[in-house]
Motif scaffolding. Structure first.
Motif, PDB file in Angstrom:
ATOM      1  N   TRP A  24       0.837  -1.208   0.000  1.00  0.00           N
ATOM      2  CA  TRP A  24       0.000   0.000   0.000  1.00  0.00           C
ATOM      3  C   TRP A  24       0.875   1.262   0.000  1.00  0.00           C
ATOM      4  N   LYS A  25       2.058   1.172   0.585  1.00  0.00           N
ATOM      5  CA  LYS A  25       2.954   2.331   0.568  1.00  0.00           C
ATOM      6  C   LYS A  25       3.458   2.604  -0.849  1.00  0.00           C
ATOM      7  N   ASP A  26       3.684   1.536  -1.617  1.00  0.00           N
ATOM      8  CA  ASP A  26       4.043   1.710  -3.030  1.00  0.00           C
ATOM      9  C   ASP A  26       2.911   2.407  -3.767  1.00  0.00           C
ATOM     10  N   LEU A  27       1.698   1.946  -3.517  1.00  0.00           N
ATOM     11  CA  LEU A  27       0.545   2.556  -4.173  1.00  0.00           C
ATOM     12  C   LEU A  27       0.433   4.039  -3.830  1.00  0.00           C
ATOM     13  N   MET A  28       0.617   4.368  -2.559  1.00  0.00           N
ATOM     14  CA  MET A  28       0.525   5.772  -2.146  1.00  0.00           C
ATOM     15  C   MET A  28       1.588   6.619  -2.847  1.00  0.00           C
ATOM     16  N   HIS A  29       2.755   6.030  -2.995  1.00  0.00           N
ATOM     17  CA  HIS A  29       3.842   6.762  -3.663  1.00  0.00           C
ATOM     18  C   HIS A  29       3.484   7.076  -5.114  1.00  0.00           C
ATOM     19  N   TYR A  30       3.052   6.059  -5.834  1.00  0.00           N
ATOM     20  CA  TYR A  30       2.738   6.262  -7.252  1.00  0.00           C
ATOM     21  C   TYR A  30       1.462   7.076  -7.434  1.00  0.00           C
ATOM     22  N   ALA A  31       0.512   6.928  -6.523  1.00  0.00           N
ATOM     23  CA  ALA A  31      -0.721   7.715  -6.615  1.00  0.00           C
ATOM     24  C   ALA A  31      -0.434   9.199  -6.484  1.00  0.00           C
ATOM     25  N   SER A  32       0.521   9.542  -5.625  1.00  0.00           N
ATOM     26  CA  SER A  32       0.870  10.959  -5.455  1.00  0.00           C
ATOM     27  C   SER A  32       1.533  11.509  -6.723  1.00  0.00           C
ATOM     28  N   LEU A  33       2.284  10.658  -7.436  1.00  0.00           N
ATOM     29  CA  LEU A  33       2.926  11.096  -8.677  1.00  0.00           C
ATOM     30  C   LEU A  33       1.920  11.220  -9.822  1.00  0.00           C
ATOM     31  N   LEU A  34       0.830  10.473  -9.734  1.00  0.00           N
ATOM     32  CA  LEU A  34      -0.194  10.505 -10.782  1.00  0.00           C
ATOM     33  C   LEU A  34      -1.162  11.669 -10.613  1.00  0.00           C
ATOM     34  N   SER A  35      -1.285  12.169  -9.391  1.00  0.00           N
ATOM     35  CA  SER A  35      -2.230  13.254  -9.129  1.00  0.00           C
ATOM     36  C   SER A  35      -1.794  14.535  -9.839  1.00  0.00           C
ATOM     37  N   LYS A  36      -2.782  15.248 -10.403  1.00  0.00           N
ATOM     38  CA  LYS A  36      -2.513  16.516 -11.088  1.00  0.00           C
ATOM     39  C   LYS A  36      -3.539  17.539 -10.623  1.00  0.00           C
ATOM     40  N   ASP A  37      -3.073  18.669 -10.119  1.00  0.00           N
ATOM     41  CA  ASP A  37      -3.958  19.703  -9.575  1.00  0.00           C
ATOM     42  C   ASP A  37      -5.064  20.065 -10.566  1.00  0.00           C
ATOM     43  N   ASN A  38      -6.276  20.125 -10.032  1.00  0.00           N
ATOM     44  CA  ASN A  38      -7.459  20.547 -10.808  1.00  0.00           C
ATOM     45  C   ASN A  38      -7.751  19.657 -12.019  1.00  0.00           C
ATOM     46  N   GLU A  39      -7.161  18.465 -12.041  1.00  0.00           N
ATOM     47  CA  GLU A  39      -7.399  17.569 -13.184  1.00  0.00           C
ATOM     48  C   GLU A  39      -7.776  16.163 -12.734  1.00  0.00           C
ATOM     49  N   ARG A  40      -6.946  15.567 -11.888  1.00  0.00           N
ATOM     50  CA  ARG A  40      -7.236  14.207 -11.449  1.00  0.00           C
ATOM     51  C   ARG A  40      -6.477  13.897 -10.159  1.00  0.00           C
ATOM     52  N   TYR A  41      -6.916  12.822  -9.518  1.00  0.00           N
ATOM     53  CA  TYR A  41      -6.240  12.302  -8.334  1.00  0.00           C
ATOM     54  C   TYR A  41      -5.736  10.896  -8.626  1.00  0.00           C
ATOM     55  N   GLY A  42      -4.744  10.474  -7.863  1.00  0.00           N
ATOM     56  CA  GLY A  42      -4.120   9.180  -8.114  1.00  0.00           C
ATOM     57  C   GLY A  42      -4.972   7.991  -7.697  1.00  0.00           C
ATOM     58  N   LEU A  43      -5.828   8.157  -6.666  1.00  0.00           N
ATOM     59  CA  LEU A  43      -6.567   7.022  -6.122  1.00  0.00           C
ATOM     60  C   LEU A  43      -7.889   7.485  -5.536  1.00  0.00           C
ATOM     61  N   TYR A  44      -8.911   6.645  -5.700  1.00  0.00           N
ATOM     62  CA  TYR A  44     -10.160   6.877  -4.984  1.00  0.00           C
ATOM     63  C   TYR A  44     -10.987   5.591  -4.982  1.00  0.00           C
ATOM     64  N   PHE A  45     -11.677   5.359  -3.876  1.00  0.00           N
ATOM     65  CA  PHE A  45     -12.660   4.278  -3.774  1.00  0.00           C
ATOM     66  C   PHE A  45     -13.611   4.640  -2.639  1.00  0.00           C
ATOM     67  N   HIS A  46     -14.739   3.946  -2.573  1.00  0.00           N
ATOM     68  CA  HIS A  46     -15.746   4.231  -1.553  1.00  0.00           C
ATOM     69  C   HIS A  46     -15.265   3.681  -0.210  1.00  0.00           C
ATOM     70  N   ALA A  47     -14.757   4.562   0.641  1.00  0.00           N
ATOM     71  CA  ALA A  47     -14.038   4.150   1.849  1.00  0.00           C
ATOM     72  C   ALA A  47     -14.895   3.391   2.853  1.00  0.00           C
ATOM     73  N   LEU A  48     -16.210   3.641   2.884  1.00  0.00           N
ATOM     74  CA  LEU A  48     -17.069   3.013   3.886  1.00  0.00           C
ATOM     75  C   LEU A  48     -17.752   1.740   3.370  1.00  0.00           C
ATOM     76  N   SER A  49     -17.386   1.299   2.185  1.00  0.00           N
ATOM     77  CA  SER A  49     -17.989   0.088   1.636  1.00  0.00           C
ATOM     78  C   SER A  49     -17.616  -1.135   2.468  1.00  0.00           C
ATOM     79  N   GLU A  50     -18.607  -2.002   2.730  1.00  0.00           N
ATOM     80  CA  GLU A  50     -18.351  -3.249   3.458  1.00  0.00           C
ATOM     81  C   GLU A  50     -17.448  -4.189   2.677  1.00  0.00           C
ATOM     82  N   ASN A  51     -17.190  -3.849   1.396  1.00  0.00           N
ATOM     83  CA  ASN A  51     -16.305  -4.672   0.577  1.00  0.00           C
ATOM     84  C   ASN A  51     -14.947  -4.010   0.342  1.00  0.00           C
ATOM     85  N   ARG A  52     -14.664  -2.943   1.076  1.00  0.00           N
ATOM     86  CA  ARG A  52     -13.391  -2.246   0.922  1.00  0.00           C
ATOM     87  C   ARG A  52     -12.613  -2.208   2.241  1.00  0.00           C
ATOM     88  N   TRP A  53     -13.150  -1.540   3.268  1.00  0.00           N
ATOM     89  CA  TRP A  53     -12.363  -1.389   4.495  1.00  0.00           C
ATOM     90  C   TRP A  53     -12.015  -2.717   5.167  1.00  0.00           C
TER      91      TRP A  53
END
Length: 454
Positions: free
Chosen positions: A215-244
């Motif tokens: 997950w730390k690798d993912l966080m690293h690459y997600a931060s590099l993929l994020s672009k201001d006012n255009e897109r973010y590196g990662l997103y999912f429904h945090a409260l889903s019973e199939n995610r957390w």
């Protein structure tokens, strides 16, 4: 050494015969009023004894598929065209399996059976139970949490026991077996996976996700993929019973009760996983402050190119099947252990249905080779029938190149039950997560509170 076939061999042959004849009847190879092959022909075809063949035909007769006529043969049951039967199928809108097309195909085989549908909100256990008890549904789709809620409220008597089939992987039955009895036929399944936009990775000159990502690798690459006012590196429904729950499953330990009857959470790896989850979700450099209502919201953001990666399922991939999105999938990153959550949708039968025979025909059809092939070719769902799931598809759906990834990661599959929690406890944790993710409580406070609440 004796070459005499074992009892297991005979049992497998018998199951093969019953299933093959049943599939042929459902596919209208033997229309109503026609006869199955003679018992002698079946003895030779399946290398069974006359007694075993007779037993198999008795099983088909009990299911209402044939009538055994003494000294004549086994006739596929005639249907009184004047006697129409109406059954109701309950489903969740999340179960996207081209249901209308499947029902139309079923109706072409059984013109005397009309199928109505009624939808439930995902995890609406109360509504499901209400419909079962009042006989408003004859058969319905359910997932593990739906089934477990029925078990925990001691209402299994409302479900008809169903056979465990050899052509469906045993692990798909695990969520629907209580004691030694199966209560649902697996229909489709999916592990939770990582989905990513290939164009975003190419544009940023970054390596695509692989099975060794943490997950730390993912966080690293997600931060590099994020672009201001255009897109973010990662997103999912945090409260889903199939995610957390994935982060707790990956922590490597279960929720265990102390001798006093309480749970020990504070200071454990479970507490560590909650803290990590909070830090991940609240990282504004890679995850947008977007309030999603469900998993579909996150999948839609991904489809629109607003995010580069999302945590989803094969059910969620179905949103992309007709798109031009350039995407692929990978195993989930891991926290302590490389594990993922497996989702399985099953078909259950209302034991008290007034039209149980017709409803059972629908269950059999939806898990037949014909219906499973339609699901395989028209959706990105994984059919429960192993033979069909492994077939190559000749369609033009936008499938990821690594669509068959699920075969490689089967050893990493886990169910909600591996948390060692009942459904109400899962709901309780979800409610407390709201306070943690809104910074109204620390992980210490949340874990201490959970030890009391659970």
């Amino acid at each position: 050494m004796s070459n005499k076939p074992s009892r297991t061999t005979f049992r497998n042959r018998l199951e093969e015969m019953v299933k093959s004849l049943k599939d042929d009847i459902i596919a209208n190879k033997y229309p109503p009023g026609t006869y199955l092959p003679s018992e002698n022909a079946l003895v030779e075809q399946y290398s069974l004894s006359s007694k075993s063949v007779a037993k198999g035909l008795d099983m088909l007769q009990e299911e209402g598929l044939i009538i055994k006529i003494h000294r004549v043969g086994s006739m596929v049951k005639e249907v009184d065209s004047q006697k129409k039967v109406t059954i109701t199928l309950g489903y969740s809108p999340d179960h996207n399996i081209v249901l209308e097309e499947l029902i139309a195909e079923f109706s072409s085989l059984y013109s005397h059976i009309e199928v109505n549908t009624t939808s439930f909100e995902p995890y609406d256990h109360a509504s499901i139970k209400k419909h079962i008890k009042s006989n408003k549904i004859d058969t319905f789709m359910l997932n593990y949490l739906d089934f477990q809620k029925i078990v925990e409220t001691e209402e299994l008597d409302f479900l008809e026991p169903l056979p465990v089939r050899q052509d469906i992987s045993p692990f798909l039955y695990e969520p629907f077996i209580e004691g030694d009895t199966c209560y649902a036929q697996p229909l489709t399944f999916s592990p939770i996976i990582l989905c990513y936009n290939k164009d975003h990775f190419t544009e940023a000159g970054l390596p695509e996700p692989d099975s060794d990502w943490t997950w730390k690798d993912l966080m690293h690459y997600a931060s590099l993929l994020s672009k201001d006012n255009e897109r973010y590196g990662l997103y999912f429904h945090a409260l889903s019973e199939n995610r957390w729950p994935i982060f707790q499953i990956q922590s490597g330990i279960k929720f265990e009760r102390e001798p006093s009857g309480t749970y020990k959470i504070y200071g454990t790896k479970i507490m560590e996983s909650f803290a990590f989850y909070r830090d991940l979700i609240l990282n504004s450099s890679l995850i947008p402050p977007f309030f999603s209502e469900n998993n579909s919201d996150a999948n839609m953001l991904f489809l629109q190119g607003k995010i580069s990666m999302t945590i989803t399922s094969y059910f969620g991939l179905d949103l992309f099947r007709d798109s031009s999105l350039n995407y692929d999938i990978a195993p989930l990153p891991f926290f302590s252990e490389p594990l993922t959550l497996l989702l399985c949708i099953g078909m259950a039968l209302n034991k008290n249905s007034e039209n149980k025979e017709a409803a059972n025909l629908l269950v059999q059809f939806l898990t037949s080779e014909k219906a499973q092939t339609i699901i395989r070719n028209k959706t990105l769902n994984i059919p429960s029938l192993k033979k069909i799931a492994q077939q190559k598809s000749g369609d033009h759906l936008n499938r990821p190149s690594r669509f068959n990834l699920y075969r490689e990661i089967i050893p990493t599959f886990r169910y909600h039950k591996d948390l060692n929690l009942n459904v109400q406890s899962i709901v309780t944790i979800r409610q407390q997560l709201k306070f943690l993710l809104s910074k109204m409580e620390s992980e210490d406070e949340m874990c201490v509170k959970l030890e009391h609440l659970l």
